[in-house]
Design a protein around this motif. Structure first.
Motif, PDB file in Angstrom:
ATOM      1  N   GLU A   1     -30.687   9.301 -25.012  1.00 29.26           N
ATOM      2  CA  GLU A   1     -30.629  10.767 -25.049  1.00 29.26           C
ATOM      3  C   GLU A   1     -30.623  11.343 -23.636  1.00 29.26           C
ATOM      4  O   GLU A   1     -29.898  12.307 -23.351  1.00 29.26           O
ATOM      5  CB  GLU A   1     -31.829  11.305 -25.833  1.00 29.26           C
TER       6      GLU A   1
ATOM      7  N   ALA B   1     -34.797   7.328 -26.324  1.00 27.34           N
ATOM      8  CA  ALA B   1     -35.075   8.327 -25.292  1.00 27.34           C
ATOM      9  C   ALA B   1     -34.164   8.126 -24.085  1.00 27.34           C
ATOM     10  O   ALA B   1     -33.661   9.096 -23.501  1.00 27.34           O
ATOM     11  CB  ALA B   1     -36.546   8.243 -24.878  1.00 27.34           C
TER      12      ALA B   1
ATOM     13  N   ARG C   1     -38.063   3.482 -29.661  1.00 27.19           N
ATOM     14  CA  ARG C   1     -38.280   4.854 -29.188  1.00 27.19           C
ATOM     15  C   ARG C   1     -37.829   5.002 -27.739  1.00 27.19           C
ATOM     16  O   ARG C   1     -37.174   5.981 -27.378  1.00 27.19           O
ATOM     17  CB  ARG C   1     -39.758   5.212 -29.315  1.00 27.19           C
ATOM     18  N   ARG C   2     -38.165   4.035 -26.923  1.00 22.33           N
ATOM     19  CA  ARG C   2     -37.787   4.109 -25.513  1.00 22.33           C
ATOM     20  C   ARG C   2     -36.270   4.025 -25.332  1.00 22.33           C
ATOM     21  O   ARG C   2     -35.703   4.723 -24.487  1.00 22.33           O
ATOM     22  CB  ARG C   2     -38.470   2.985 -24.732  1.00 22.33           C
TER      23      ARG C   2
END
Length: 262
Positions: free
Chosen positions: A75, A72, A68-69
């Motif tokens: 992105e 992120a 997830r990190r």
């Protein structure tokens, strides 16, 4: 109830004790206290190993959080590129603009003439332009499928230089043709729609095609694009031939929320 209290109740006392013990030992090591000199490294490793064996889901949770990190961070990096390179991405003098050049909404497509998915996505582009009178549809030559693709893109850039008003007809003819797209097939497509070949060859003798393609490679690399078609709408990068419905939904979101996802 606090988060720590909830966490404590979810673990059996021995497991919680081991966690607290490991944390205390690690803290002692990090702070460099005298007690740290007596810590048995093997004991710490044993405590951690036992806990992970009893609670293997912790590893999965950690990997999910890491993923997830990383997503992120990627992105955020893309968003920064979109901000820093907005002028080149949306308003380059070297790009092709179809639909309404003065439209209030812009969709950018990176494509390759030898890309089968791009061929199928052509109908999406046509429908989007026809049903969205305010749409600027920007095409970026992004030849990633071999030398033939590079040659076809070079001819396309020359077409846009010599006869920009005929670019769409050329683009459609070459993209939807059967067989490998390359210099010969691109020149043949240009001849079929009445573009003078001598003028094309003269345009191709300049460095405009190389600079145009290099400009696209540069921004595609910074955006992390690896294939075609790829799109940019608002502040979102869309990978793959997602289809008319998905692209149209993102255009509506940009109009309503100033972002591709409301």
């Amino acid at each position: 109830m606090t988060q720590s209290a909830i966490f404590s109740r979810q673990l059996c006392p021995p497991a919680l004790l081991r966690i607290l013990s490991a944390c205390a030992l690690v803290l002692a090591l990090l702070t460099g206290t005298a007690a740290a000199q007596d810590v048995d490294r093997a004991e710490i490793e044993k405590i951690v190993r036992e806990y992970l064996l009893e609670h293997p889901e912790v590893v999965a949770d950690a990997l999910n959080e890491l993923n997830r990190r990383e997503q992120a961070a990627a992105e955020a990096a893309r968003l920064q590129v979109l901000t820093d390179s907005a002028d080149v991405l949306f308003n380059s003098a070297r790009q092709v603009v179809l639909g309404n050049p003065a439209g209030s909404t812009t969709l950018v497509e990176f494509f390759d003439y030898n890309c089968g998915y791009c061929k199928r996505a052509h109908g999406d582009m046509v429908k989007l332009i026809n049903e969205n009178p305010d749409l600027r549809f920007v095409l970026k030559e992004f030849p990633v499928l071999g030398q033939g693709s590079v040659e076809a893109a070079q001819v396309a850039v020359a077409v846009n230089t010599v006869a920009p008003e005929k670019y769409y007809d050329f683009h459609e003819k070459l993209l939807l043709s059967r067989g490998q797209a390359n210099r010969a097939s691109a020149l043949a497509a240009a001849r079929e729609i009445g573009i003078d070949e001598d003028s094309l060859m003269a345009a191709m003798a300049t460095d405009e095609a190389g600079q145009t393609i290099e400009e696209v490679y540069s921004i595609a690399n910074r955006l992390g694009l690896t294939g075609t078609p790829s799109y940019v709408v608002g502040t979102e990068v869309v990978m793959g031939a997602v289809g008319y419905d998905e692209l149209n939904k993102k255009l509506e979101a940009v109009r309503n929320c100033s972002e591709a996802t409301c």
